[in-house]
Design a protein around this motif. Structure first.
Motif, PDB file in Angstrom:
ATOM      1  N   ALA A 137       0.949  -1.240  -0.109  1.00 32.48           N
ATOM      2  CA  ALA A 137      -0.179   0.120   0.016  1.00 32.48           C
ATOM      3  C   ALA A 137       0.698   1.275   0.009  1.00 32.48           C
ATOM      4  O   ALA A 137       0.622   2.068  -0.875  1.00 32.48           O
ATOM      5  N   PHE A 138       1.978   1.278   0.758  1.00 28.42           N
ATOM      6  CA  PHE A 138       2.545   2.533   0.818  1.00 28.42           C
ATOM      7  C   PHE A 138       3.254   2.727  -0.497  1.00 28.42           C
ATOM      8  O   PHE A 138       3.366   3.967  -1.223  1.00 28.42           O
TER       9      PHE A 138
ATOM     10  N   LEU B 165       0.707   4.085  -2.868  1.00 32.84           N
ATOM     11  CA  LEU B 165       0.476   5.464  -2.523  1.00 32.84           C
ATOM     12  C   LEU B 165       1.427   6.609  -3.096  1.00 32.84           C
ATOM     13  O   LEU B 165       1.345   7.351  -3.386  1.00 32.84           O
ATOM     14  N   LEU B 166       2.709   6.012  -2.685  1.00 32.91           N
ATOM     15  CA  LEU B 166       3.787   6.671  -2.935  1.00 32.91           C
ATOM     16  C   LEU B 166       3.963   6.900  -4.619  1.00 32.91           C
ATOM     17  O   LEU B 166       4.229   8.109  -5.191  1.00 32.91           O
TER      18      LEU B 166
ATOM     19  N   GLN C 147       1.565   9.261  -5.831  1.00 32.78           N
ATOM     20  CA  GLN C 147       2.052  10.853  -5.305  1.00 32.78           C
ATOM     21  C   GLN C 147       3.084  11.433  -6.233  1.00 32.78           C
ATOM     22  O   GLN C 147       3.226  12.323  -6.667  1.00 32.78           O
TER      23      GLN C 147
ATOM     24  N   VAL D 259      -5.184  10.730  -6.767  1.00 38.10           N
ATOM     25  CA  VAL D 259      -5.887   9.949  -5.815  1.00 38.10           C
ATOM     26  C   VAL D 259      -6.810  10.591  -5.160  1.00 38.10           C
ATOM     27  O   VAL D 259      -6.780  11.782  -4.543  1.00 38.10           O
ATOM     28  N   LEU D 260      -8.255  10.300  -5.188  1.00 43.17           N
ATOM     29  CA  LEU D 260      -9.444  10.952  -4.530  1.00 43.17           C
ATOM     30  C   LEU D 260      -9.645  10.236  -3.393  1.00 43.17           C
ATOM     31  O   LEU D 260     -10.761  10.847  -2.564  1.00 43.17           O
ATOM     32  N   GLY D 261      -9.363   8.768  -2.983  1.00 42.21           N
ATOM     33  CA  GLY D 261      -9.596   8.231  -1.933  1.00 42.21           C
ATOM     34  C   GLY D 261      -8.877   7.080  -1.540  1.00 42.21           C
ATOM     35  O   GLY D 261      -8.522   6.486  -2.733  1.00 42.21           O
ATOM     36  N   VAL D 262      -8.619   6.966  -0.328  1.00 44.73           N
ATOM     37  CA  VAL D 262      -7.836   5.714   0.051  1.00 44.73           C
ATOM     38  C   VAL D 262      -8.695   5.034   1.125  1.00 44.73           C
ATOM     39  O   VAL D 262      -9.003   5.615   2.277  1.00 44.73           O
ATOM     40  N   LEU D 263      -9.129   3.818   0.950  1.00 44.86           N
ATOM     41  CA  LEU D 263      -9.911   3.179   2.049  1.00 44.86           C
ATOM     42  C   LEU D 263      -9.058   2.561   2.905  1.00 44.86           C
ATOM     43  O   LEU D 263      -7.992   2.093   2.573  1.00 44.86           O
ATOM     44  N   GLU D 264      -9.500   2.134   4.157  1.00 48.11           N
ATOM     45  CA  GLU D 264      -8.708   1.463   5.169  1.00 48.11           C
ATOM     46  C   GLU D 264      -8.828   0.072   4.788  1.00 48.11           C
ATOM     47  O   GLU D 264      -9.569  -0.438   4.090  1.00 48.11           O
TER      48      GLU D 264
ATOM     49  N   VAL E 102      -6.009  -2.896   0.309  1.00 56.33           N
ATOM     50  CA  VAL E 102      -6.365  -1.222   0.367  1.00 56.33           C
ATOM     51  C   VAL E 102      -6.546  -0.833  -0.778  1.00 56.33           C
ATOM     52  O   VAL E 102      -5.889  -1.027  -2.074  1.00 56.33           O
TER      53      VAL E 102
ATOM     54  N   PHE F 107      -7.484   1.891  -3.759  1.00 53.17           N
ATOM     55  CA  PHE F 107      -7.173   3.214  -3.966  1.00 53.17           C
ATOM     56  C   PHE F 107      -8.408   3.770  -5.033  1.00 53.17           C
ATOM     57  O   PHE F 107      -8.495   2.854  -5.958  1.00 53.17           O
TER      58      PHE F 107
ATOM     59  N   GLY G  66       9.436   2.362  -4.743  1.00 52.48           N
ATOM     60  CA  GLY G  66       9.673   1.154  -4.039  1.00 52.48           C
ATOM     61  C   GLY G  66       9.605  -0.054  -4.970  1.00 52.48           C
ATOM     62  O   GLY G  66      10.574   0.164  -6.102  1.00 52.48           O
TER      63      GLY G  66
END
Lengths: 276, 276
Positions: free
Chosen positions: B59-60, B63-64, B67, B75-80, B125, B127, B168
């Motif tokens: 997940a990181f 998200l990176l 970014q 990204v408009l949303g990230v769920l738990e 996770v 996105f 990564g």
């Protein structure tokens, strides 16, 4: 050229470079050499950024916190774990090139050193977050007054009673910076700053500080108070100190940041951050 | 009311809701019930999003990656982890409310099911990434032609030879969507779409497909080819299928996405994504 009292000027070498004229590389070198002062007004036309570095274990939460709170935490760069330079600061070092740092352990501010090489760890992930000092140059270009610059002070910043969207282990209040404007200039200030979403963009709140839970504008939580001329309105922008407030609230084992108002000056031209 | 040949209309109930008039909730319900078709033109005025879900371990990096590649991955949303609903889709379920899904295992496309409840895991996770279908409504409002809509086809998408910034474990090529425009409309298409950075914003490339490594516009990697009228220019936008290309390239253990062009329709009004 003579001075007012008729004496010869003290020196005939070229006029000294002003902070605004200082290039990002020169500014970083001055701060690396020990100059400790707020960076508002430095290197006009180049983006300034907030630093927040946390252990890799908290890196996802911090990035997610930024994604969920884009007004306060617009991410302009994320360095690999342990990395302390970036193409955003040619030849620079985020551990030394900021005028003043803050070190937090378990949410407690334990030090405000001039550099953090001794505290740095291989597992730290550094986030570079846009700073509203960046859009002060276009405000000035448009002829708008920037009160704290005119008064030679750091910008005032306030912890509000508005909670950020939490992310995993991280939560905390929104922090705002404040600049007062006369009534005829507020619309232009909104219009100009809204073109720079990467450095906080449009204001989050105009007037009525009490509605943000701010009881005394002359007593900011960070930075310096500014004099607000009669009839001017306080205008509030989301502030990149917000991640520090989250660190204080959520207490990760270690976090390293800039000292509020003492920013990292990057090589990124403002023009690259502008939207139409 | 009579039809052209004078016969009574087949039914007197109100005219059927068009896809554009379908509310986001109605559209999600139709897709949940099994309707399988591209979503371009659906629920005018509401944001459509790409889905990419990966295990928490990746997940990181995801998200990176987003970014670092904001044009293709806004990204408009990230769920738990494990969560499959969101305030962006009231009462909805990302595992069922998309017309068609793709399931990737170790980078291989292994299935294109209508729903993914059986494949879902507690550690995934999700996105939600902005989709350019969102800005087609303002393009149409401005009187601009949207060729693939006029031709009743899915938008054509191409894998370019331009690498994304890696993050990564994740790397891969930029994917673009293409819409052709006549010469007098290109500037307006740029101006209008640049106001929606959250759904890919301004084009990344105008004309000269070969400079993106695209050899045959009539042979897209995803979606359908569109006829390009004589004298029109292909205009390319960064595309939210880019994370899928990264998944194919970098082969995480599991990834679940929408099928290209078959998007999740959210309750988020376009107006909230507009910058000045």
């Amino acid at each position: 050229m003579t001075t007012i009292d008729g004496a010869a000027p003290a020196q005939t070498t070229p006029a000294q470079t002003t902070p605004a004229q200082t290039t990002p590389g020169q500014a970083r070198a001055q701060f690396r050499a020990g100059l400790r002062r707020p960076t508002s007004g430095y290197s006009a036309g180049y983006a300034q950024v907030n630093l927040i570095a946390v252990p890799q274990q908290q890196a996802f939460d911090m990035l997610l916190f930024a994604q969920r709170n884009p007004k306060s935490c617009p991410v302009l760069g994320v360095l690999e774990a342990g990395q302390y330079s970036s193409e955003l600061l040619s030849g620079g070092d985020i551990r030394t090139d900021i005028p003043a740092y803050r070190v937090y352990r378990h949410g407690e501010l334990v030090d405000e050193p001039d550099e953090v090489t001794a505290v740095w760890r291989e597992d730290l992930v550094a986030f570079l977050i846009g700073c509203s000092f960046t859009f002060e140059a276009p405000l000035l270009e448009a002829g708008l007054p920037v009160a704290h610059l005119e008064q030679g002070r750091n910008v005032p910043m306030y912890v509000t009673d508005r909670p950020c969207q939490p992310a995993g282990t991280l939560s905390g209040p929104l922090v705002v910076s404040m600049r007062p404007f006369p009534p005829e200039s507020i619309a232009a200030a909104v219009r100009i700053t809204s073109r720079y979403p990467g450095v906080h963009g449009a204001p989050v709140h105009i007037g009525a500080p009490e509605q943000l839970g701010i009881t005394d504008l002359q007593n900011p939580d960070f930075g310096s108070p500014v004099d607000i001329p009669q009839g001017w309105t306080p205008v509030f922008w989301a502030c990149g100190v917000t991640p520090q407030a989250a660190v204080m609230h959520s207490a990760p084992e270690l976090a390293i940041s800039h000292a509020p108002g003492h920013m990292l000056i990057t090589d990124l031209p403002n023009s690259q951050l502008q939207v139409p």
